[in-house]
Enzyme design. Structure first.
Site, mmCIF file in Angstrom:
data_model
loop_
_atom_site.group_PDB
_atom_site.id
_atom_site.type_symbol
_atom_site.label_atom_id
_atom_site.label_comp_id
_atom_site.label_asym_id
_atom_site.label_seq_id
_atom_site.Cartn_x
_atom_site.Cartn_y
_atom_site.Cartn_z
ATOM 1 N N SER A 65 43.300 -47.583 -9.889
ATOM 2 C CA SER A 65 42.976 -46.153 -9.818
ATOM 3 C C SER A 65 43.691 -45.392 -8.719
ATOM 4 C CB SER A 65 41.465 -45.969 -9.660
ATOM 5 O OG SER A 65 40.816 -46.253 -10.873
ATOM 6 N N LYS A 68 45.301 -42.280 -9.917
ATOM 7 C CA LYS A 68 44.689 -40.953 -10.067
ATOM 8 C C LYS A 68 45.236 -39.934 -9.061
ATOM 9 C CE LYS A 68 40.405 -42.576 -12.250
ATOM 10 N NZ LYS A 68 40.527 -44.049 -12.229
ATOM 11 N N SER A 106 36.386 -41.771 -8.812
ATOM 12 C CA SER A 106 37.295 -42.532 -9.669
ATOM 13 C C SER A 106 36.822 -42.575 -11.110
ATOM 14 C CB SER A 106 37.473 -43.963 -9.117
ATOM 15 O OG SER A 106 38.748 -44.459 -9.427
ATOM 16 N N LYS A 112 41.893 -42.870 -1.531
ATOM 17 C CA LYS A 112 41.720 -43.296 -2.931
ATOM 18 C C LYS A 112 41.587 -44.806 -2.974
ATOM 19 C CE LYS A 112 40.996 -42.584 -7.152
ATOM 20 N NZ LYS A 112 40.012 -43.678 -6.999
#
Length: 290
Positions: free
Chosen positions: A65, A68, A122, A227
């Site tokens: 992820s 993203k 997420s 993140k």
């Protein structure tokens, strides 16, 4: 089958949800560098670009992820209406890993709200909907992701979806340091990726979404961008831009072993940098004047 590293074998049991956080008695190696359990990492000063630490920094690995961040950049670059309502459809459900989501089919949110949930907690369906609603659809979106990567000079980075569930989304720690730095130029990404939590109305029901990186709410950390990522092929991943010893740093940790390792590694990096600065200040203070 993925080769098991010595670190992965040693801390295999920490993958259990009940495992205790890793504790390393000797936090530095014989060269004075912190002992980190992530299999690939880089720590870099933002201003000078000086690399303070790295291991396997050019190894090409799945990034889960962390994807993203690129998803958000591509959406924002397109200058699409952030207030436009988008609806989660069956096309946004995960048919690869079959992960669950609280954004049930039929949920309608603005593009801005979906960016928020994709970055903060997420949310895979949020990221999928963002890609699907790009002009030209998901194929055009993936092409734009790879074009953006090329424009940033990310030579070891490739994208195949907007969520990171696809293990063919790959990059290196060194490329991701550059990607994180690029993402910090987007105020909305900085804000949304470091929010602690948000209460969101999901089809008439209040739902609390929280940040997947617990460090964002720690008073000991000053984090400008964050993140996390996880799929089995990628291990636990974490990227951050944070101030350490009053300097902005980029931290990239990939393929961490165990639930707590990426956070423990970040804490070790912080103690190492701040300890080194403190030691240097003490040495300067002992230098006689004249």
């Amino acid at each position: 089958m993925k080769r098991e590293t010595a670190a992965r074998a040693l801390y295999r049991d920490t993958k259990s949800a009940k495992a205790a956080p890793l504790r390393i008695v000797n936090e530095v190696d014989r060269d004075g560098n912190p002992l980190l359990m992530s299999n690939a990492f880089i720590v870099q000063e933002v201003g000078s670009g000086k690399v303070l630490l790295e291991r396997n920094a050019t190894s090409v690995l799945p990034i889960a992820s962390i994807t993203k961040l690129m998803t958000a950049m591509v959406v924002l670059d397109a200058k699409l209406s952030l207030s436009e309502p988008l609806t989660i459809t069956e096309d946004d459900t995960d048919k690869l890993k079959f992960t669950s989501s609280r954004l049930i089919v039929g949920t309608t949110m603005t593009r801005e709200e979906l960016i928020h949930l994709a970055l903060m907690s997420s949310e895979n369906r949020a990221a999928a909907a963002l890609g699907r609603n790009y002009p030209g659809g998901i194929e055009a979106f993936i092409a734009a992701m790879n074009q953006k990567a090329a424009s940033l000079g990310l030579v070891e980075t490739t994208f195949h979806d907007s969520t990171g569930l696809n293990p063919h989304n790959v990059s290196s720690a060194r490329d991701l340091a550059r990607m994180v730095t690029a993402a910090t130029h987007y105020p909305l990404i900085r804000e949304f990726s470091t929010d602690d939590e948000e209460i969101v109305d999901v089809r008439g029901r209040a739902q609390t979404f929280r940040n997947t990186n617990g460090l964002v709410k720690s008073p000991d950390w000053q984090i400008g961008l964050s993140k996390t990522g996880f799929i089995n092929e990628a291990g636990r991943c974490l990227v951050m831009q944070a101030w350490l010893a009053d300097k902005p740093m980029v931290i990239v940790l990939l393929d961490s072993v165990g639930k707590f390792t990426r956070v423990a590694d970040a804490q070790r990096i912080k103690r190492w940098i701040e300890g080194a600065v403190s030691h240097q200040a003490q040495l300067v203070g002992r230098v006689p004047a004249g």
